[in-house]
Design a protein around this motif. Structure first.
Motif, PDB file in Angstrom:
ATOM      1  N   SER A   1      10.605 -11.099 -21.648  1.00 23.44           N
ATOM      2  CA  SER A   1      11.507  -9.966 -21.849  1.00 23.44           C
ATOM      3  C   SER A   1      12.881 -10.276 -21.274  1.00 23.44           C
ATOM      4  CB  SER A   1      10.927  -8.726 -21.165  1.00 23.44           C
ATOM      5  OG  SER A   1      11.836  -7.660 -21.245  1.00 23.44           O
ATOM      6  N   LYS A   2      13.920  -9.765 -21.903  1.00 24.08           N
ATOM      7  CA  LYS A   2      15.291  -9.987 -21.443  1.00 24.08           C
ATOM      8  C   LYS A   2      15.717  -8.947 -20.412  1.00 24.08           C
ATOM      9  CE  LYS A   2      16.109 -13.468 -24.113  1.00 24.08           C
ATOM     10  NZ  LYS A   2      15.746 -14.739 -23.599  1.00 24.08           N
ATOM     11  N   GLY A   3      15.017  -7.828 -20.346  1.00 29.04           N
ATOM     12  CA  GLY A   3      15.354  -6.769 -19.402  1.00 29.04           C
ATOM     13  C   GLY A   3      14.120  -6.330 -18.638  1.00 29.04           C
ATOM     14  N   VAL A   4      14.347  -5.702 -17.506  1.00 30.88           N
ATOM     15  CA  VAL A   4      13.251  -5.261 -16.653  1.00 30.88           C
ATOM     16  C   VAL A   4      13.512  -3.821 -16.248  1.00 30.88           C
ATOM     17  CG1 VAL A   4      12.081  -5.640 -14.454  1.00 30.88           C
ATOM     18  CG2 VAL A   4      12.924  -7.588 -15.749  1.00 30.88           C
ATOM     19  N   SER A   5      12.506  -2.968 -16.374  1.00 31.42           N
ATOM     20  CA  SER A   5      12.625  -1.599 -15.884  1.00 31.42           C
ATOM     21  C   SER A   5      12.350  -1.597 -14.392  1.00 31.42           C
ATOM     22  CB  SER A   5      11.609  -0.695 -16.583  1.00 31.42           C
ATOM     23  OG  SER A   5      11.885  -0.624 -17.952  1.00 31.42           O
ATOM     24  N   LEU A   6      13.094  -0.782 -13.675  1.00 32.85           N
ATOM     25  CA  LEU A   6      12.963  -0.714 -12.230  1.00 32.85           C
ATOM     26  C   LEU A   6      12.901   0.748 -11.817  1.00 32.85           C
ATOM     27  CD1 LEU A   6      13.031  -2.363  -9.552  1.00 32.85           C
ATOM     28  CD2 LEU A   6      15.509  -2.095  -9.611  1.00 32.85           C
ATOM     29  N   PRO A   7      11.780   1.201 -11.246  1.00 33.55           N
ATOM     30  CA  PRO A   7      11.708   2.596 -10.808  1.00 33.55           C
ATOM     31  C   PRO A   7      12.811   2.904  -9.795  1.00 33.55           C
ATOM     32  CG  PRO A   7       9.546   1.565 -10.716  1.00 33.55           C
ATOM     33  CD  PRO A   7      10.553   0.480 -10.985  1.00 33.55           C
ATOM     34  N   VAL A   8      13.481   4.025  -9.974  1.00 38.15           N
ATOM     35  CA  VAL A   8      14.614   4.379  -9.119  1.00 38.15           C
ATOM     36  C   VAL A   8      14.193   4.550  -7.665  1.00 38.15           C
ATOM     37  CG1 VAL A   8      14.511   6.879  -9.490  1.00 38.15           C
ATOM     38  CG2 VAL A   8      16.699   5.784  -9.037  1.00 38.15           C
ATOM     39  N   ASN A   9      12.933   4.889  -7.420  1.00 38.08           N
ATOM     40  CA  ASN A   9      12.491   5.092  -6.036  1.00 38.08           C
ATOM     41  C   ASN A   9      12.254   3.781  -5.293  1.00 38.08           C
ATOM     42  OD1 ASN A   9      10.127   4.384  -7.332  1.00 38.08           O
ATOM     43  ND2 ASN A   9       8.924   6.046  -6.488  1.00 38.08           N
ATOM     44  N   THR A  10      12.500   2.636  -5.946  1.00 36.17           N
ATOM     45  CA  THR A  10      12.319   1.345  -5.270  1.00 36.17           C
ATOM     46  C   THR A  10      13.627   0.659  -4.947  1.00 36.17           C
ATOM     47  OG1 THR A  10      12.173   0.089  -7.323  1.00 36.17           O
ATOM     48  CG2 THR A  10      10.109   0.946  -6.421  1.00 36.17           C
TER      49      THR A  10
ATOM     50  N   MET B   1      -9.642  -9.089  12.318  1.00 34.10           N
ATOM     51  CA  MET B   1      -9.306  -7.668  12.172  1.00 34.10           C
ATOM     52  C   MET B   1      -7.925  -7.350  12.722  1.00 34.10           C
ATOM     53  SD  MET B   1     -11.953  -6.758  10.529  1.00 34.10           S
ATOM     54  CE  MET B   1     -11.810  -4.993  10.449  1.00 34.10           C
ATOM     55  N   LYS B   2      -6.968  -8.218  12.451  1.00 34.26           N
ATOM     56  CA  LYS B   2      -5.580  -8.000  12.851  1.00 34.26           C
ATOM     57  C   LYS B   2      -4.753  -7.757  11.603  1.00 34.26           C
ATOM     58  CE  LYS B   2      -5.526 -10.934  16.953  1.00 34.26           C
ATOM     59  NZ  LYS B   2      -4.869 -12.105  17.566  1.00 34.26           N
ATOM     60  N   SER B   3      -3.633  -7.067  11.791  1.00 33.04           N
ATOM     61  CA  SER B   3      -2.733  -6.846  10.666  1.00 33.04           C
ATOM     62  C   SER B   3      -1.305  -6.775  11.170  1.00 33.04           C
ATOM     63  CB  SER B   3      -3.094  -5.559   9.923  1.00 33.04           C
ATOM     64  OG  SER B   3      -2.919  -4.436  10.766  1.00 33.04           O
ATOM     65  N   ALA B   4      -0.377  -7.050  10.270  1.00 36.78           N
ATOM     66  CA  ALA B   4       1.051  -6.979  10.598  1.00 36.78           C
ATOM     67  C   ALA B   4       1.817  -6.603   9.342  1.00 36.78           C
ATOM     68  CB  ALA B   4       1.542  -8.314  11.139  1.00 36.78           C
ATOM     69  N   ILE B   5       2.794  -5.731   9.520  1.00 39.48           N
ATOM     70  CA  ILE B   5       3.679  -5.370   8.411  1.00 39.48           C
ATOM     71  C   ILE B   5       4.583  -6.565   8.135  1.00 39.48           C
ATOM     72  CG2 ILE B   5       5.537  -3.808   7.669  1.00 39.48           C
ATOM     73  CD1 ILE B   5       2.843  -2.396   7.918  1.00 39.48           C
ATOM     74  N   ILE B   6       4.811  -6.840   6.858  1.00 39.56           N
ATOM     75  CA  ILE B   6       5.657  -7.953   6.435  1.00 39.56           C
ATOM     76  C   ILE B   6       6.562  -7.473   5.307  1.00 39.56           C
ATOM     77  CG2 ILE B   6       3.844  -8.792   4.881  1.00 39.56           C
ATOM     78  CD1 ILE B   6       4.855 -11.658   5.351  1.00 39.56           C
ATOM     79  N   ARG B   7       7.780  -7.962   5.288  1.00 33.42           N
ATOM     80  CA  ARG B   7       8.703  -7.623   4.199  1.00 33.42           C
ATOM     81  C   ARG B   7       8.046  -8.056   2.886  1.00 33.42           C
ATOM     82  NH1 ARG B   7      14.736 -10.144   3.569  1.00 33.42           N
ATOM     83  NH2 ARG B   7      13.475 -11.997   3.238  1.00 33.42           N
ATOM     84  N   THR B   8       8.107  -7.219   1.877  1.00 31.64           N
ATOM     85  CA  THR B   8       7.388  -7.485   0.632  1.00 31.64           C
ATOM     86  C   THR B   8       7.840  -8.772  -0.036  1.00 31.64           C
ATOM     87  OG1 THR B   8       7.003  -5.122   0.361  1.00 31.64           O
ATOM     88  CG2 THR B   8       6.679  -6.499  -1.582  1.00 31.64           C
TER      89      THR B   8
ATOM     90  N   ASP C   1       0.775  -1.240   0.000  1.00 37.47           N
ATOM     91  CA  ASP C   1       0.000   0.000   0.000  1.00 37.47           C
ATOM     92  C   ASP C   1       0.806   1.288   0.000  1.00 37.47           C
ATOM     93  OD1 ASP C   1       0.975  -0.060   2.566  1.00 37.47           O
ATOM     94  OD2 ASP C   1      -0.951   0.187   3.554  1.00 37.47           O
ATOM     95  N   ASP C   2       2.149   1.186   0.050  1.00 41.50           N
ATOM     96  CA  ASP C   2       2.938   2.411   0.083  1.00 41.50           C
ATOM     97  C   ASP C   2       4.379   2.106  -0.300  1.00 41.50           C
ATOM     98  OD1 ASP C   2       3.486   5.104   0.432  1.00 41.50           O
ATOM     99  OD2 ASP C   2       3.219   5.099   2.602  1.00 41.50           O
ATOM    100  N   LEU C   3       5.127   3.162  -0.527  1.00 42.00           N
ATOM    101  CA  LEU C   3       6.545   3.078  -0.793  1.00 42.00           C
ATOM    102  C   LEU C   3       7.222   3.981   0.222  1.00 42.00           C
ATOM    103  CD1 LEU C   3       8.636   1.947  -2.835  1.00 42.00           C
ATOM    104  CD2 LEU C   3       8.387   4.064  -4.090  1.00 42.00           C
ATOM    105  N   VAL C   4       8.046   3.396   1.100  1.00 37.51           N
ATOM    106  CA  VAL C   4       8.691   4.135   2.176  1.00 37.51           C
ATOM    107  C   VAL C   4      10.201   3.913   2.086  1.00 37.51           C
ATOM    108  CG1 VAL C   4       8.838   4.445   4.673  1.00 37.51           C
ATOM    109  CG2 VAL C   4       6.647   3.800   3.640  1.00 37.51           C
ATOM    110  N   ASP C   5      10.943   4.990   1.896  1.00 42.30           N
ATOM    111  CA  ASP C   5      12.409   4.929   1.814  1.00 42.30           C
ATOM    112  C   ASP C   5      12.906   3.871   0.826  1.00 42.30           C
ATOM    113  OD1 ASP C   5      12.662   6.971   3.714  1.00 42.30           O
ATOM    114  OD2 ASP C   5      12.597   5.534   5.371  1.00 42.30           O
ATOM    115  N   GLY C   6      12.302   3.833  -0.343  1.00 35.95           N
ATOM    116  CA  GLY C   6      12.730   2.913  -1.383  1.00 35.95           C
ATOM    117  C   GLY C   6      12.267   1.479  -1.211  1.00 35.95           C
TER     118      GLY C   6
END
Length: 187
Positions: A137-146, A98-105, A81-86
Motif C-alpha cells: 500500500s502507498k498510504g497508511v491509516s493511523l488512528p488519531v488516538n495514537t 516473573m519479572k516485567s518492565a515497561i519498554i518504549r513500543t 496492552d494499552d494506549l496511554v496518552d496517545g
C-alpha cells in the motif's frame, strides 16, 4: 487475556514530517495492521536491519542479544496492552523469573526483530486500533488516538489551513478529550 501475535512488515514515513516514522505491524494472517509512531532514529535502525546492512552485526542490540543468549527460544515475551496518552504501552516479560518492565513500543519492535522475541498485542486493543492491511500500500491509516500531542496540534493546524473542517473538528475533539483526561489525572 487473549492476544494476537504481531509481525514487523516495514518502515514508512509520515508525509509532512522529517523527524518521525511509522512502524507497520500485522497479524499472522496479514489481514489487520497497526502503525507505531517512532522517531527518525528508530526508523533508521529498523531500516538498516531490513536491508541486512553488515554493520548491524556489531551494533549494541545484536551484540547484547548474542552475549546474553536472548533468542526466540528464550524466556521473554513482549506485549502491547494499552494506549496511554496517545502512546502504546508495552511490557517486556521474563516468563521464568516473573519479572516485567515497561519498554518504549518502538524499542520493543526493534528488540523483537533483533532477538526474535515474540511480540503480542491484546486482542481487544488490536480490534480497536487496527485497520485492514494491504500489501504494498502507498498510504497508511493511523488512528488519531495514537499520535502525540505535538503531532495532533500540527495536524489540526494543517486541517484548518486546508479548510478541511470535518477533520479539524475530529482532531479538536480528540485534543479536548485528552485535555479533559489530563485534568482528571492531575486532580
Amino acid at each position: 487475556m487473549s492476544k494476537v501475535k504481531l509481525f514487523f512488515k516495514g518502515v514508512s514515513e509520515i508525509v509532512g514530517t522529517e523527524d518521525m516514522g511509522l512502524l507497520i505491524l500485522t497479524d499472522e494472517a496479514k489481514q489487520k495492521q497497526i502503525s507505531i509512531v517512532c522517531d527518525k532514529a528508530m526508523a533508521v535502525q529498523l531500516e538498516l536491519r531490513t536491508k541486512n546492512i553488515p554493520v548491524v552485526k556489531i551494533m549494541l542490540p545484536e551484540v547484547l542479544c548474542k552475549m546474553l543468549d536472548i533468542n526466540s527460544e528464550s524466556k521473554y515475551e513482549l506485549l502491547i496492552d494499552d494506549l496511554v496518552d496517545g502512546q502504546y504501552r508495552t511490557t517486556l516479560y521474563d516468563k521464568i523469573n516473573m519479572k516485567s518492565a515497561i519498554i518504549r513500543t518502538s524499542d520493543a519492535v526493534l528488540l523483537s526483530f533483533v532477538a526474535d522475541i515474540p511480540l503480542f498485542i491484546d486482542s481487544g486493543l488490536m480490534s480497536r486500533q487496527s485497520v485492514a492491511y494491504t500489501e504494498n500500500s502507498k498510504g497508511v491509516s493511523l488512528p488519531v488516538n495514537t499520535i502525540s500531542d505535538k503531532m495532533l496540534q500540527m495536524a489540526l493546524e494543517k486541517a484548518i489551513m486546508d479548510e478541511n473542517y470535518e477533520l479539524a473538528s475530529h482532531l479538536r475533539d480528540e485534543k479536548k478529550r485528552r485535555e479533559k483526561n489530563g485534568n482528571k489525572a492531575n486532580n
